[in-house]
Design a protein around this motif. Sequence first.
Motif, PDB file in Angstrom:
ATOM      1  N   LYS A  76       4.264   3.517  -1.312  1.00  0.00           N
ATOM      2  CA  LYS A  76       5.279   3.712  -2.351  1.00  0.00           C
ATOM      3  C   LYS A  76       5.966   5.058  -2.118  1.00  0.00           C
ATOM      4  O   LYS A  76       5.333   6.018  -1.651  1.00  0.00           O
ATOM      5  CB  LYS A  76       4.647   3.720  -3.744  1.00  0.00           C
ATOM      6  CG  LYS A  76       3.831   2.486  -4.085  1.00  0.00           C
ATOM      7  CD  LYS A  76       4.697   1.264  -4.255  1.00  0.00           C
ATOM      8  CE  LYS A  76       3.847   0.053  -4.649  1.00  0.00           C
ATOM      9  NZ  LYS A  76       4.667  -1.192  -4.687  1.00  0.00           N
ATOM     10  N   HIS A  85       0.809  -1.224   0.000  1.00  0.00           N
ATOM     11  CA  HIS A  85       0.000   0.000   0.000  1.00  0.00           C
ATOM     12  C   HIS A  85       0.840   1.272   0.000  1.00  0.00           C
ATOM     13  O   HIS A  85       0.295   2.367  -0.153  1.00  0.00           O
ATOM     14  CB  HIS A  85      -0.924   0.012   1.218  1.00  0.00           C
ATOM     15  CG  HIS A  85      -1.938  -1.079   1.212  1.00  0.00           C
ATOM     16  ND1 HIS A  85      -2.847  -1.270   2.235  1.00  0.00           N
ATOM     17  CD2 HIS A  85      -2.219  -2.056   0.304  1.00  0.00           C
ATOM     18  CE1 HIS A  85      -3.619  -2.299   1.966  1.00  0.00           C
ATOM     19  NE2 HIS A  85      -3.249  -2.797   0.806  1.00  0.00           N
ATOM     20  N   GLN A  99       4.377   9.007  -2.334  1.00  0.00           N
ATOM     21  CA  GLN A  99       2.985   9.179  -1.905  1.00  0.00           C
ATOM     22  C   GLN A  99       2.871  10.288  -0.861  1.00  0.00           C
ATOM     23  O   GLN A  99       3.746  10.443  -0.006  1.00  0.00           O
ATOM     24  CB  GLN A  99       2.437   7.874  -1.300  1.00  0.00           C
ATOM     25  CG  GLN A  99       2.113   6.799  -2.324  1.00  0.00           C
ATOM     26  CD  GLN A  99       1.626   5.527  -1.643  1.00  0.00           C
ATOM     27  OE1 GLN A  99       2.286   5.009  -0.742  1.00  0.00           O
ATOM     28  NE2 GLN A  99       0.477   5.044  -2.071  1.00  0.00           N
ATOM     29  N   TYR A 159      -3.574   7.210  -1.986  1.00  0.00           N
ATOM     30  CA  TYR A 159      -3.096   6.572  -3.209  1.00  0.00           C
ATOM     31  C   TYR A 159      -4.241   6.535  -4.212  1.00  0.00           C
ATOM     32  O   TYR A 159      -5.385   6.248  -3.895  1.00  0.00           O
ATOM     33  CB  TYR A 159      -2.519   5.177  -2.940  1.00  0.00           C
ATOM     34  CG  TYR A 159      -3.398   4.235  -2.177  1.00  0.00           C
ATOM     35  CD1 TYR A 159      -4.188   3.304  -2.829  1.00  0.00           C
ATOM     36  CD2 TYR A 159      -3.411   4.252  -0.791  1.00  0.00           C
ATOM     37  CE1 TYR A 159      -4.980   2.421  -2.119  1.00  0.00           C
ATOM     38  CE2 TYR A 159      -4.205   3.379  -0.073  1.00  0.00           C
ATOM     39  CZ  TYR A 159      -4.989   2.463  -0.751  1.00  0.00           C
ATOM     40  OH  TYR A 159      -5.782   1.600  -0.048  1.00  0.00           O
ATOM     41  N   ARG A 160      -3.908   6.878  -5.448  1.00  0.00           N
ATOM     42  CA  ARG A 160      -4.907   7.005  -6.505  1.00  0.00           C
ATOM     43  C   ARG A 160      -5.062   5.668  -7.215  1.00  0.00           C
ATOM     44  O   ARG A 160      -4.072   5.038  -7.611  1.00  0.00           O
ATOM     45  CB  ARG A 160      -4.505   8.096  -7.497  1.00  0.00           C
ATOM     46  CG  ARG A 160      -5.528   8.352  -8.598  1.00  0.00           C
ATOM     47  CD  ARG A 160      -5.251   9.658  -9.306  1.00  0.00           C
ATOM     48  NE  ARG A 160      -5.553  10.783  -8.442  1.00  0.00           N
ATOM     49  CZ  ARG A 160      -6.770  11.329  -8.331  1.00  0.00           C
ATOM     50  NH1 ARG A 160      -7.795  10.841  -9.018  1.00  0.00           N
ATOM     51  NH2 ARG A 160      -6.972  12.350  -7.521  1.00  0.00           N
TER      52      ARG A 160
END
Length: 206
Positions: free
Chosen positions: A99, A97, A102, A139-140
């Motif tokens: 990265k 989840h 972000q 997060y997208r």
Amino acid sequence: MNDFQEKLKRFSVWIRRPRTKKRMYAAGVVLLAAWVIFRFAMVGVQNRMVVFNPARDAATNGVVVDTVKMERRADVLREPLTVKNNRALVSGARLSHFKPGQSVGDGVIVSVAQNIDLDTGMHVVRTRGVADGLNFVEYRVTGHFVPVHAIHGNAVMVYDNGVARAVRVTVGRRDNENAIVTDGIHDGDIVITTQVADGDKVRLKK
């Protein structure tokens, strides 16, 4: 006083006359009959009145439900991350989840360790410019966003011509509010967010 007594005497004489008695009796009969007719009429009206019963209404017309119309879109999910001194510890199950790059609150993730920290048994996520405490990583993702409370195991309820139908779905990433459904849902599907059972008669909230 004599005048009053005289009037009272005349009234007593008048009330004892046979004709007066007959008229008073007839008037009493008419009033009694009118009262009886009125009561029967009211009973008839009450019998014709339909008392609203939610259970009967739901069985007859369907349960009123809240819904969400599905449309594939890009949006943001939010993952909680507790930070202290720009350092956070996460489990292997949550590692994917996070990265580098972000956003986290007013800061950003700068690195995500793929190896377990031997002292804690967790993965270290390092940040920059993030306040200590509970933060949320945005997060997208792109897909069909379904409220988590509308997901029942591996199924959602879909509106189908006035009936709730259970549809098996594949659920991807999620946060506390929404989940991404990666399979089983199509654009235009109407997902029911109210608690209903498969096969229930339903109607859309206006």
